[in-house]
Design a protein around this motif. Structure first.
Motif, PDB file in Angstrom:
ATOM      1  N   ASN A 108       0.815  -1.218   0.000  1.00  0.00           N
ATOM      2  CA  ASN A 108       0.000   0.000   0.000  1.00  0.00           C
ATOM      3  C   ASN A 108       0.849   1.268   0.000  1.00  0.00           C
ATOM      4  O   ASN A 108       0.598   2.210  -0.757  1.00  0.00           O
ATOM      5  CB  ASN A 108      -0.939   0.024   1.214  1.00  0.00           C
ATOM      6  CG  ASN A 108      -2.162  -0.830   1.000  1.00  0.00           C
ATOM      7  OD1 ASN A 108      -2.470  -1.208  -0.135  1.00  0.00           O
ATOM      8  ND2 ASN A 108      -2.861  -1.170   2.068  1.00  0.00           N
ATOM      9  N   ASP A 112       1.208   3.973  -3.146  1.00  0.00           N
ATOM     10  CA  ASP A 112       0.930   5.405  -2.974  1.00  0.00           C
ATOM     11  C   ASP A 112       2.136   6.240  -3.415  1.00  0.00           C
ATOM     12  O   ASP A 112       1.978   7.273  -4.059  1.00  0.00           O
ATOM     13  CB  ASP A 112       0.596   5.697  -1.512  1.00  0.00           C
ATOM     14  CG  ASP A 112       0.359   7.178  -1.263  1.00  0.00           C
ATOM     15  OD1 ASP A 112      -0.610   7.717  -1.830  1.00  0.00           O
ATOM     16  OD2 ASP A 112       1.137   7.793  -0.504  1.00  0.00           O
ATOM     17  N   GLU A 115       2.266   6.437  -7.146  1.00  0.00           N
ATOM     18  CA  GLU A 115       1.225   7.336  -7.642  1.00  0.00           C
ATOM     19  C   GLU A 115       1.663   8.790  -7.514  1.00  0.00           C
ATOM     20  O   GLU A 115       1.398   9.612  -8.397  1.00  0.00           O
ATOM     21  CB  GLU A 115      -0.078   7.109  -6.858  1.00  0.00           C
ATOM     22  CG  GLU A 115      -0.773   5.801  -7.150  1.00  0.00           C
ATOM     23  CD  GLU A 115      -1.472   5.829  -8.496  1.00  0.00           C
ATOM     24  OE1 GLU A 115      -2.469   6.560  -8.634  1.00  0.00           O
ATOM     25  OE2 GLU A 115      -0.997   5.133  -9.420  1.00  0.00           O
TER      26      GLU A 115
END
Length: 293
Positions: A108, A112, A115
């Motif tokens: 996770n 992130d 991104e």
């Protein structure tokens, strides 16, 4: 002068899970380009200006730069700064690993980070030094080492770090900004169009998206990671840099054309963002020298 459109570059990393290379030259290579691979650059020695998306920031030894997929970038060094440079680059293409892998719960934080990497990030001090150690082990693995596993550890290190400097308010891809918040998209677009107007204020920008100035101040800082005035000055200085290199206008003309209402403030802000005076920037970066005062 940077061309308006960056050129796509095909890298050897597309054939590997990751690719790491160290270079030693007079200065860091300068070319305005982008590629689908995520890039990490450890600057062991050398200095100059980093262009990443719309950002223009000084770089120096001891820093680590994270460049997201398709983020246009280039490194420039003035003649006086070309005293030798050594840097290590790491490239990998996340899509080769598969979206399902990056969306695993264990990834996770890294997902992130990838991104956000389209904004570009600059790391210094402790985090950059730790990342450099990972890069050494990845490039010259010992028997039993797994470079891909070390890459995940390196990415997790960066994902946990909160001191990295965001270079652009939002992701930039192939020269085009990708925005999710429609109000911010409107605000940033109008800001680019009007940043040369010396009377532009934060209160006026707040009116564009029908917010009060205090609410807009908090909103802009939360979504872009920087204050409104800092971003406005950065746009103005970027505009001035392009004019210094690509036109014969006088420095005074350029200052006012870029949105500054007095020359002393322009000189002060220009030195703050570029570590150069406007005159020395034009002379050392190969700009067109004006005969005007």
């Amino acid at each position: 002068m940077l061309p308006h459109e960056a050129k796509i570059e095909l890298l050897a990393a597309s054939q590997y899970g990751l690719k790491t290379t160290t270079f030693e030259k007079e200065c860091v290579d300068f070319h305005w380009h982008f590629h689908p691979e995520v890039e990490l650059v450890w600057i062991e020695s050398g200095e100059g200006l980093l262009h990443a998306g719309r950002a223009l920031v000084p770089y120096q030894a001891g820093q680590l730069v994270l460049v997201g997929a398709n983020l246009p970038h280039a490194y420039g060094s003035a003649p006086s700064q070309r005293k030798g440079a050594k840097w290590t680059t790491l490239h990998f293409r996340p899509s080769v690993w598969g979206n399902e892998f990056w969306r695993l719960p264990e990834n996770n934080r890294i997902f992130d980070l990838l991104e956000r990497a389209g904004c570009g990030y600059l790391y210094s001090n402790k985090t950059a030094a730790q990342a450099a150690e990972f890069l050494v082990h990845i490039q010259t693995p010992k028997p039993g080492d797994m470079p891909l596993a070390r890459l995940l550890n390196l990415l997790d290190l960066l994902a946990r770090d909160e001191s990295g400097r965001k270079l652009n308010p939002q992701s930039v891809s192939g020269g085009k900004v990708e925005l999710q918040d429609t109000r911010l998209q409107l605000g940033l677009r109008k800001l680019e169009q009007t940043s040369h107007e010396p009377g532009l204020t934060q209160a006026e920008a707040a009116q564009w998206i029908k917010m009060s100035p205090p609410a807009f101040c908090r909103y802009f800082k939360r979504l872009t990671g920087r204050k409104f005035q800092h971003h406005l000055n950065e746009l103005r200085i970027s505009r001035a840099c392009a004019s210094l290199l690509g036109t014969e206008k006088s420095i005074t003309e350029i200052a006012y054309d870029s949105g500054f209402n007095n020359l002393s403030n322009f000189n002060r802000r220009f030195k703050e963002f570029t570590q150069h005076t406007p005159r020395s920037y034009r002379q050392t970066q190969g700009g067109l020298i004006s005969s005007k005062t």
